[in-house]
Design a protein around this motif. Structure first.
Motif, PDB file in Angstrom:
ATOM      1  N   ARG A 115       0.474   4.069  -2.861  1.00  7.86           N
ATOM      2  CA  ARG A 115       0.238   5.480  -2.556  1.00  7.86           C
ATOM      3  C   ARG A 115       1.202   6.362  -3.332  1.00  7.86           C
ATOM      4  O   ARG A 115       0.827   7.411  -3.862  1.00  7.86           O
ATOM      5  CB  ARG A 115       0.379   5.728  -1.056  1.00  7.86           C
TER       6      ARG A 115
ATOM      7  N   LEU B   9      -0.821   1.647  12.368  1.00  7.24           N
ATOM      8  CA  LEU B   9       0.294   2.178  11.577  1.00  7.24           C
ATOM      9  C   LEU B   9       1.015   3.312  12.295  1.00  7.24           C
ATOM     10  O   LEU B   9       2.222   3.478  12.165  1.00  7.24           O
ATOM     11  CB  LEU B   9      -0.219   2.685  10.228  1.00  7.24           C
ATOM     12  N   ALA B  10       0.242   4.092  13.062  1.00  8.06           N
ATOM     13  CA  ALA B  10       0.871   5.209  13.757  1.00  8.06           C
ATOM     14  C   ALA B  10       1.615   4.718  14.998  1.00  8.06           C
ATOM     15  O   ALA B  10       2.680   5.232  15.328  1.00  8.06           O
ATOM     16  CB  ALA B  10      -0.184   6.245  14.149  1.00  8.06           C
ATOM     17  N   ASP B  11       1.042   3.722  15.673  1.00  9.04           N
ATOM     18  CA  ASP B  11       1.596   3.334  16.964  1.00  9.04           C
ATOM     19  C   ASP B  11       2.706   2.289  16.890  1.00  9.04           C
ATOM     20  O   ASP B  11       3.664   2.343  17.644  1.00  9.04           O
ATOM     21  CB  ASP B  11       0.478   2.791  17.879  1.00  9.04           C
TER      22      ASP B  11
ATOM     23  N   ARG C 244     -12.364  -1.199   9.667  1.00  9.98           N
ATOM     24  CA  ARG C 244     -12.253   0.252   9.495  1.00  9.98           C
ATOM     25  C   ARG C 244     -10.857   0.740   9.116  1.00  9.98           C
ATOM     26  O   ARG C 244      -9.863   0.232   9.609  1.00  9.98           O
ATOM     27  CB  ARG C 244     -12.647   0.935  10.800  1.00  9.98           C
ATOM     28  N   GLY C 245     -10.839   1.783   8.288  1.00 10.33           N
ATOM     29  CA  GLY C 245      -9.567   2.394   7.928  1.00 10.33           C
ATOM     30  C   GLY C 245      -8.884   3.057   9.114  1.00 10.33           C
ATOM     31  O   GLY C 245      -7.681   2.920   9.307  1.00 10.33           O
ATOM     32  N   ASN C 246      -9.673   3.758   9.930  1.00  5.83           N
ATOM     33  CA  ASN C 246      -9.063   4.478  11.052  1.00  5.83           C
ATOM     34  C   ASN C 246      -8.398   3.539  12.054  1.00  5.83           C
ATOM     35  O   ASN C 246      -7.448   3.917  12.729  1.00  5.83           O
ATOM     36  CB  ASN C 246     -10.108   5.346  11.769  1.00  5.83           C
TER      37      ASN C 246
ATOM     38  N   THR D  39      -5.054   2.865  10.841  1.00  4.20           N
ATOM     39  CA  THR D  39      -4.217   4.041  11.036  1.00  4.20           C
ATOM     40  C   THR D  39      -3.604   4.047  12.428  1.00  4.20           C
ATOM     41  O   THR D  39      -2.443   4.409  12.600  1.00  4.20           O
ATOM     42  CB  THR D  39      -5.065   5.311  10.862  1.00  4.20           C
ATOM     43  N   GLU D  40      -4.410   3.619  13.394  1.00  7.96           N
ATOM     44  CA  GLU D  40      -3.875   3.576  14.757  1.00  7.96           C
ATOM     45  C   GLU D  40      -2.696   2.623  14.837  1.00  7.96           C
ATOM     46  O   GLU D  40      -1.671   2.938  15.425  1.00  7.96           O
ATOM     47  CB  GLU D  40      -4.959   3.128  15.736  1.00  7.96           C
TER      48      GLU D  40
ATOM     49  N   LEU E 245       0.806  -1.220   0.000  1.00  4.06           N
ATOM     50  CA  LEU E 245       0.000   0.000   0.000  1.00  4.06           C
ATOM     51  C   LEU E 245       0.841   1.274   0.000  1.00  4.06           C
ATOM     52  O   LEU E 245       0.423   2.297  -0.527  1.00  4.06           O
ATOM     53  CB  LEU E 245      -0.989  -0.018   1.172  1.00  4.06           C
ATOM     54  N   HIS E 246       2.037   1.200   0.563  1.00  2.00           N
ATOM     55  CA  HIS E 246       2.891   2.397   0.506  1.00  2.00           C
ATOM     56  C   HIS E 246       3.310   2.686  -0.935  1.00  2.00           C
ATOM     57  O   HIS E 246       3.265   3.829  -1.394  1.00  2.00           O
ATOM     58  CB  HIS E 246       4.119   2.231   1.404  1.00  2.00           C
TER      59      HIS E 246
END
Ligand SMILES: Nc1ncnc2c1ncn2[C@@H]1O[C@H](COP(=O)(O)OP(=O)(O)OP(=O)(O)O)[C@@H](O)[C@H]1O
Ligand SMILES: [Mg+2]
Lengths: 581, 462
Positions: free
Chosen positions: A96, A267-269, A259-261, A264-265, A92-93
């Protein structure tokens, strides 16, 4: 590659093409002018039904279809860890970088970076005769995971040449006598289980770090657990906690139709969070396969296979791998959506009749195995999948079929979730069929009394349940003093032992040693209370005993010195009971 | 023909999802969309009334392209029908760009973790279930409950908490996209009036498909709305709040098509793919790395028979990031807004609160209020069985707390509260209970906020 197929029908995520004689079931195809990837799922004469891994909007009657001639393959090799893929292993990176913040159509990018060079350290030597699974060499894929480069299934013979140094994944690192050049990258059809030598019994635990699971309903390494629960009951939080704290070398997280969000959590954490055992960022042991609910359903269907193939690959290196799937119900729904377009005879609730066997086939790919290749490696794939039953009703087909296969059932209860009791595990409905097989390990390594402690806890909860019924009918005054103490202690246990906040800094994860010791302290306190009451000590003074606060704060104590502190507390509790009154 | 569906034979060129025009013998036309085709026929769903279409004399013109929307900043302040045509008497939008209304999924790795709150002015939300920019948080309503009033109140009061309150306040790039699906003319006018009244009209884009408009058109309405929202957010840097009402009507339209297609019905005869379909709407909320705007969704739905396990709320709950549940009991007791905080939840709350965002005691305060209220409700239930004498003095205090909490904290009426006011209201209620019971709040926060007269007087700033 065979060109010449022609689209004659499009319905939802499926396409029918004619002129496809020669294609085989599960072959990969490229559909339409945009070359959307797809897979043949049915053949009738020269007509192939294809599930398309992208949105079919814009596909036109008469557009072409090309048969790639191979099934859907996963790429396996160094570079998987830390990657984020969609359901058909598109990175996915990289996507993008090509198409921006929204996923464009017909894009492809190789799953493993072709440029990146890895330091390959050979283990096998020239002249060695190797078989599938034998280790050719090692790559330090991340500081915490050594990647064993293995002879792929179906290859073998004497090594004519083996290299050392820095290579990209496609460059050969070994040459066999029959002329086969072996690069680090191997490919494997995702729908076929990877081979191993033999299955081993599930006698070791899969440590989750969650007290309610490790103590009451333990999971075996190589076993399978399902977490059914209505929306908001805490399935995803459990899965994320496992991804963070579970005792595993490699985590494959499949975000299947969710969910996408939430992704994201992660991926961020994960690049920032470290795991306590190695002190390294969690991302270094994690592979994410993400096909959110708004991404194409056919790719969602494929995602669990992509995930489990990667999991098996690390298992083959001898690692303890966890495959976390959130949620398997969304996979089943994708299957249903596709099968309804095939106009198959539907089974229960519209699911295809082969739902149960497909699910079984998936769970079967978990296990504890002796790996192929020399050196007696042992690897495990432990599967934990969330189940999202409509209306929270467990009698539906996906929960039922999963329950028949998985030996651990962690049922989540909306009533507990509403009370913000997390993990909202319903201790009446949940069970583990592994306790007998893994308690030996617990007895030797964690607590000699583990079986008795678990039994004591279950008995306490059971008793509380009965008493609560009485209270609901006639009020608390109807209870004897001994019974009131049961309510007090069980409340303490529920609040400060079973409950475990995923967001607590100190308590998000708990080692089983600590968990069983905590439990022992609570139960000895209960014994003390009972004894004192039996000796006619007034209930008020029993409840006023100084231990309660200490017990309630145990969960926050640091690992260091925990054993000593709590053993001392237990000793004081026992001494108190021996004191004359 | 079958209800809203037309089978068109002898088609040579057709693409999936393309828009068509159905030309009737009387010279009028209807729009439709290809939802399936084979080499023998194309299946078209008619977006407008399908009466008048007859098998022999009707002709079809294929457009070759899916539904698109013309976009430019001028859409702000405009009003469209459910299929994207202007209905405010103004000329069509001069497009800066066109977008397919189906949208494409945000790449999960491009998403930014939501982290900034939207202050709605409603304590039950801001205090206990904070809405965060980029979140999708539905209101679960039921027949006769004032969901629309609440939504309108949020629109009136909502702001990012950074500038002044209200969408029209200076210094904020805040916009509202409103999609009405199958609501009555009266209900829609209520909203339009609210937009005018609050001065928000210039910041609002309206898409309306009313109860007497074609049901199938409803399937496009939220997609037009979200296409506009994405454009405003990610091309133009607005924080966009999207109100979708009523999602139950949307789902019923979905069911109508599924029934006409003779698909295998799922639960309560809604189609098996309803989860996926709803996700293609709700997942179009979010924030994107490197972009300043955001799309936040506040869908409203009606739970048939007050049943939260009905497929519409159930599947919605499985996709959204929490839910705000309205309660008939509270409504009956004259509490407005009648938000039942026990089953309500904002799953992203933790990302949007705390020091620098709201206040450092927010989490603890919310947990404590929730715990006491839950306890009080439980005791109220018990009291109904054992009578007031069955409760201890301390129990009675909790029971009374629950009453006061409902009346004063939840039931704030139509006046909006700042976040400070909401938090202070919470502390005021907590002071009714002994300090040593506040175990969910950090001791230093209790020390700072529980006791002193200065705090009491409302001086609660940092
Ligand atoms: N272990 C936990 N500790 C603290 N809070 C929790 C825990 N588990 C769940 N929660 C709370 O419950 C909310 C919902 O949990 P979660 O997202 O895991 O639900 P879910 O079962 O995955 O729901 P869905 O089926 O809709 O995806 C979380 O946002 C969090 O507020
Ligand atoms: Mg979830």
């Amino acid at each position: 590659m065979t060109e010449g197929g022609i689209i004659v029908r499009v319905s939802g995520p499926t396409v029918v093409a004619k002129n496809m004689a020669g294609a085989r079931i599960h072959n990969r195809v490229l559909v339409g002018e945009d070359h959307l990837p797809g897979e043949v799922i049915r053949l009738e004469a020269d007509r192939a039904t294809i599930q398309v891994y992208e949105d079919t909007t814009g596909l036109g009657l008469g557009e072409g279809v090309t048969d790639v001639g191979k099934p859907l393959l996963a790429e396996l090799g160094p570079g998987l860890l830390g990657s984020v893929y969609d359901g058909v292993q598109r990175p996915l990176h990289a996507i993008r970088a090509k198409s921006g913040d929204f996923i464009g159509r017909g894009l492809s990018s190789p799953p493993l970076d072709r440029e990146k060079r890895w330091e390959f350290r050979p283990v096998a030597r020239e002249g060695d005769v190797v078989c599938p699974g034998d280790v050719l060499g090692v790559v330090a894929e991340t500081p915490r995971v050594d990647h064993l480069v293995m002879v792929p299934p179906g290859n073998g013979g004497a090594i004519r040449q083996i290299l050392a140094g820095s290579f990209s994944v496609l460059e050969p690192v070994a040459l066999l006598a029959d002329g086969t050049a072996l690069p680090m990258l191997q490919r494997w059809p995702v729908r076929t289980p990877r081979p191993f030598r033999r299955r081993l019994p599930p006698t070791l635990p899969f440590i989750t770090g969650q007290r309610v699971f490790d103590v009451l309903f333990p999971l075996a390494a190589g076993g399978a657990a399902i977490i059914p629960g209505g929306f908001g009951t805490g399935k995803t939080v459990v899965e994320h906690s496992l991804a963070r704290y579970a005792g595993a070398d490699v985590i494959v997280f499949v975000g299947c139709g969710e969910r996408g969000n939430e992704m994201t959590e992660v991926l961020a954490d994960f690049p920032e969070l470290t795991d306590p055992s190695s002190g390294r960022p969690l991302m270094e042991r994690t592979v994410l396969v993400v096909n959110t609910s708004n991404m194409p359903v056919a790719a969602r269907e494929a995602s669990v296979y992509t995930g489990i193939t990667i999991a098996e690959y690390y298992r083959d290196m001898g690692y303890r791998v966890a495959l976390l799937a959130d949620s398997i119900s969304r996979w089943a729904e994708a299957l249903r959506e596709i099968s309804s377009r095939l106009e198959e005879m539907p089974g229960e609730e519209g699911y295809p009749t082969h739902l149960a066997s497909r699910l079984a086939g998936f769970y079967e790919r978990g296990g504890r195995v002796s790996c192929l290749g020399g050196g007696e490696r042992e690897g495990t794939v432990t599967i934990v999948s969330a189940v999202s039953p409509p209306g929270g009703d467990f009698s539906e087909p996906v929960t039922q079929s999963s329950q028949r296969i998985a030996a651990v059932f962690w049922a989540l209860d909306p009533a507990l979730a509403h009370r913000r009791h997390f993990p909202a595990v319903d201790w009446k409905k949940s069970y583990s069929l592994y306790t007998g097989a893994i308690d030996d390990w617990f007895r030797e390594n964690v607590s000699a009394e583990c079986t008795a402690l678990r039994g004591g806890l279950m008995a306490l909860l059971q008793r509380e349940e009965e008493l609560q019924e009485v209270v609901q009918m006639v009020g608390i005054d109807a209870l004897q003093e001994q019974e009131r103490i049961v309510l007090t202690v069980s409340r303490m246990v529920r609040e400060h032992f079973l409950r475990q906040s995923a967001y607590s800094e100190t308590d998000a994860s708990c080692r089983p040693e600590k968990a069983f010791l905590m439990l022992k302290a609570f139960l000895s306190f209960h014994t003390l209370c009972r004894d004192l009451l039996a000796r006619k000590v007034p209930v008020e003074s029993v409840l006023a005993l100084p231990f309660r606060e200490e017990l309630e704060r145990m969960k926050e104590l640091p690992e260091e010195g925990f054993r000593e502190t709590v053993n001392a507390l237990i000793a004081r509790i026992v001494t108190e009971g021996g004191r004359d009154r | 023909m079958a209800g809203p569906l037309v089978f068109v034979e002898g088609v040579r060129r057709v693409t999936m999802g393309e828009m068509v025009e159905v030309l009737l013998s009387d010279g009028s036309s209807r729009r439709g969309q290809v939802i399936e085709f084979t080499d023998r026929y194309a299946l078209v769903q008619i977006l407008e009334q399908s009466t008048g279409i007859d098998v022999l004399s009707t002709r079809i013109r294929f457009s070759g392209a899916p539904a698109r929307m013309p976009l430019s900043p001028d859409i702000l302040g405009r009003r469209f029908d459910g299929a994207g045509n202007p209905i405010d008497g103004l000329p069509p939008v001069l497009p800066e760009t066109w977008r397919d209304i189906g949208g494409t999924p945000i790449n999960p790795v491009a998403r930014e973790k939501p982290s900034r709150p939207i202050v709605t002015g409603i304590s039950a939300i801001d205090g206990l279930n904070t809405l965060v920019r980029g979140q999708k948080l539905p209101i679960f309503s039921a027949a006769g409950l004032p969901a629309r009033e609440i939504a309108a109140q949020i629109l009136r009061q909502a702001g990012t908490g950074e500038g002044e309150r209200g969408p029209s306040s200076p210094g904020e790039k805040f916009a509202v996209v409103f999609a009405a699906m199958g609501i009555t003319f009266r209900q829609a006018s209520y909203f339009l009036h609210e937009f005018e009244h609050s001065g928000a009209a210039g910041r609002t884009v309206v898409f309306q498909n009313l109860a007497d408009d074609a049901t199938i058109e409803r399937l496009l309405t939220p997609r037009f709305a979200l296409t506009a929202a994405e454009y405003l957010a990610f091309d133009r840097g607005f924080d966009v709040l999207v109100i979708l009402t009523d999602m139950t009507n949307y789902c019923d339209a979905l069911r109508e098509i599924a029934t006409a297609r003779e698909e295998i019905p799922g639960r309560r005869s809604y189609p098996g793919y309803m989860y996926t379909d709803l996700a293609s709407i709700y997942e179009r909320a979010g924030c994107i790395r490197g972009k300043i705007g955001s799309v936040t969704q506040l869908p409203i739905l009606t739970m048939p028979d007050d049943d939260i396990t009905h497929p519409v709320p159930d599947l919605t709950g499985y996709i959204t990031e929490g839910q705000i549940v309205l309660s008939r009991d509270l409504h009956r007791n004259g509490i407005y807004p009648p938000i039942d905080v026990l089953p309500s939840l904002s799953r992203l709350m933790n990302l949007g609160i705390g020091p620098g965002k709201t206040r450092e005691d927010h989490r603890g305060l919310a947990d404590q209020l929730y715990a006491f209220y839950a306890q009080g409700r439980e005791l109220r239930r018990l009291e109904a069985i054992v009578g007031e004498e069955g409760l201890s003095e301390s129990d009675r205090r909790f029971r009374r707390f629950a009453d006061a909490f409902e009346r004063e904290f939840i039931g704030q009426g139509k006046r909006g509260r700042t976040i400070e006011e909401t938090l202070e209201e919470g502390w005021r209620l907590l002071r009714r209970l002994p300090k040593d019971q506040l175990t969910r709040i950090r001791a230093d926060h209790v020390g700072k906020r529980y006791g002193t007269a200065a705090v009491e007087a409302g001086r609660t700033g940092e």
